[in-house]
Write an enzyme that holds these catalytic residues in place. Structure first.
Site, PDB file in Angstrom:
ATOM      1  N   GLU A 170     -40.912  14.859  -8.125  1.00 13.57           N
ATOM      2  CA  GLU A 170     -42.170  15.293  -8.070  1.00 13.57           C
ATOM      3  C   GLU A 170     -42.607  16.075  -9.519  1.00 13.57           C
ATOM      4  OE1 GLU A 170     -43.516  17.235  -4.396  1.00 13.57           O
ATOM      5  OE2 GLU A 170     -43.374  15.196  -3.600  1.00 13.57           O
ATOM      6  N   GLU A 352     -40.519   9.840  -0.094  1.00 13.76           N
ATOM      7  CA  GLU A 352     -40.758  10.909   0.800  1.00 13.76           C
ATOM      8  C   GLU A 352     -42.084  10.352   1.614  1.00 13.76           C
ATOM      9  OE1 GLU A 352     -41.119  14.972  -0.530  1.00 13.76           O
ATOM     10  OE2 GLU A 352     -39.121  15.037  -1.543  1.00 13.76           O
TER      11      GLU A 352
HETATM   12  C1  FCB Z   1     -42.676  17.660  -1.506  1.00 10.85           C
HETATM   13  C2  FCB Z   1     -41.231  17.979  -1.884  1.00 10.85           C
HETATM   14  C3  FCB Z   1     -40.315  18.293  -0.914  1.00 10.85           C
HETATM   15  C4  FCB Z   1     -40.928  18.992   0.325  1.00 10.85           C
HETATM   16  C5  FCB Z   1     -42.111  18.273   0.880  1.00 10.85           C
HETATM   17  C6  FCB Z   1     -42.525  18.769   2.228  1.00 10.85           C
HETATM   18  O1  FCB Z   1     -43.822  18.012  -2.131  1.00 10.85           O
HETATM   19  O2  FCB Z   1     -40.800  17.088  -2.689  1.00 10.85           O
HETATM   20  O3  FCB Z   1     -39.284  19.075  -1.193  1.00 10.85           O
HETATM   21  O4  FCB Z   1     -41.131  20.204   0.227  1.00 10.85           O
HETATM   22  O5  FCB Z   1     -42.773  18.143  -0.117  1.00 10.85           O
END
Ligand code: FCB
Length: 450
Positions: A170, A352
């Site tokens: 990210e 994610e």
């Molecule tokens: C993302 C992050 C991760 C976690 C999730 C909920 O932005 O990569 O570390 O905090 O959100």
């Protein structure tokens, strides 16, 4: 629950995984020679973490990783995505290497492999060594070189066993929230610092790819982008331009130069003073897959007093939330996957996806999280729809294996499919862990029949 999801037609080798990151789970922040990171400093800063907590212990994954690997085995995942802590390996960010830190990941990696779980290692999930920040950190062009040296150390040490590599997690979140909006370490709010950080992180990514490619035979290299549709709040005219600028900073500032060889227009103009001849060629390196982190769309509104004139707005009233506590728009996920496919033309791995909650252990010792199961079901359906329409999705990782330290908010929001009691550190798989195990099993069975 997984019965309601179409589990047929996943491509051979589709990877089911779980994700964590070093700072959010490891704890042991002063153990075995680890140096401080900018997040340790943030935790010590008054008001830095919403609930006043820190990650000194977190999930104590540094000691309890064998139990955590056993949980992964029970769920049946193919892969574990974790991050390497730069300040654990190079306590001062560069120079002297910390053998005990290196040995920790040796143990973790070897044990994963013994249990048939593929390690996916991310080099940077936001924990910049404090000493490097003191030298300018990401606002210094030198940081790209420091990162390349750190990447080389990791590639040489683990490249014989780890083939799946991620340069950064990210990019836009830690640069925007760290250097323009003060929601993350190091908490700077300055346009020039933000622009420099964007460009130097892009240079670091390119250098990291080159290092991994040259040192790890057979490496499969990705980078993880958070991409979320940016929608002007309430469709109002005054929110349109702020939303467009946020879209460049959030969704395009990294994948566009890295994969298309140019910055998006507004950013290109602003960042020009920091770009040197040859930089685009340094940044735009060939990688193997596009990592997508996605939670939901963002509604943006004008905020003249903020660093860039935009701010986070509200979703339309009465948007569906399925009990999750925030508006849920699975179609934005489907569209994002298709847009990535069209724009960047790489295989996609969803690295994610998940949702938070305030899950509790009930009197019978169980943790019921129907809202999370509802969220996963809806998002799986959206992913399947995108795949049917042509998105080349090769894997899906749940965020997260464990409830953990959720950055600036501390421990309030639990994202795990395994509950962690932060007093006793006891792990309890939630109903969603069983649901995920069933989904993986059903998808595998459908795959073996086709
Ligand atoms: C993302 C992050 C991760 C976690 C999730 C909920 O932005 O990569 O570390 O905090 O959100």
């Amino acid at each position: 629950m997984s019965d309601s999801i179409d589990t047929t037609g996943f491509p051979a080798g589709f990877v089911w995984g779980v994700s964590t990151s070093a700072y959010q789970v490891e704890g042991a922040v002063t153990e075995d020679g680890r140096g401080a990171s900018i997040w340790d400093t943030r935790c010590k800063t008054k008001g830095g973490i919403g609930d006043g907590s820190n990650a000194d212990v977190a999930c104590d994954h540094y000691h309890r990783w064998p139990e955590d690997i056993a949980l992964m085995r029970d769920i049946g995942v193919d892969a574990y995505r974790f991050s390497l802590a730069w300040p654990r390996l190079l306590p001062r960010g560069k120079g002297a290497v910390n053998e005990k830190g290196l040995a920790f990941y040796d143990r973790l990696i070897d044990s994963l492999l013994e249990r048939g779980i593929e390690p996916w290692a991310c080099l940077y999930h936001w924990d910049l060594p404090q000493t490097l920040h003191d030298l300018g950190g990401w606002t210094s062009r030198d940081c790209a070189g420091w990162f390349a040296d750190y990447a080389a150390l990791c590639a040489k040490r683990y490249g014989d066993r780890v083939k799946r590599w991620i340069t950064f997690n990210e990019f836009s979140v830690f640069t925007l929230f760290g250097y323009a909006i003060p929601w993350a370490a190091p908490g700077i709010t300055d346009r020039a610092a933000h622009l420099k950080a964007i460009h130097h992180v892009n240079l670091a990514h390119g250098a990291g790819v080159d290092v991994l490619r040259s040192l790890v035979p057979g490496a499969s290299i990705g980078a993880i982008h958070n991409r979320q549709k940016i929608i002007p709040e309430h469709g109002r005219e005054e929110n349109v331009e702020p939303a467009a600028l946020l879209d460049e900073h959030w969704n395009k500032a990294f994948p566009d130069p890295q994969l298309l060889g140019h910055y998006p227009p507004r950013l290109a103009e602003a960042i020009e003073p920091y770009v040197q001849p040859g930089d685009m060629a340094r940044i735009c390196r060939s990688i193997d897959w596009f990592g997508l982190n996605h939670y939901g769309p963002i509604f943006a509104r004008a905020e003249p007093n903020s660093t860039w004139g935009y701010w986070w707005g509200d979703a339309p009233p009465n948007s569906p939330d399925y009990g999750v506590g925030w508006a849920i728009f699975p179609d934005a996920f489907r569209e994002e996957l298709l847009d990535i496919q069209r724009t960047y033309r790489l295989p996609i791995v969803v690295t994610e996806n998940g949702c938070g909650g305030s899950d509790v252990v009930d009197a019978e010792g169980r943790v019921n999280d129907p809202h999370r199961i509802a969220y996963f079901t809806i998002y799986q359906e959206a992913m399947r729809a995108a795949m049917r329409e042509g998105a080349d999705v090769r894997g899906y990782f749940v965020w997260s294996l464990l409830d953990n330290f959720e950055w600036g908010t501390g421990y309030g929001s639990r994202f795990g499919i395994v509950h962690v009691d932060f007093q006793t550190l006891k792990r309890t798989p939630k109903a969603s862990a069983r649901w995920y195990a069933d989904l993986i099993k059903a998808a595998r069975a459908a795959g073996s029949q086709s």
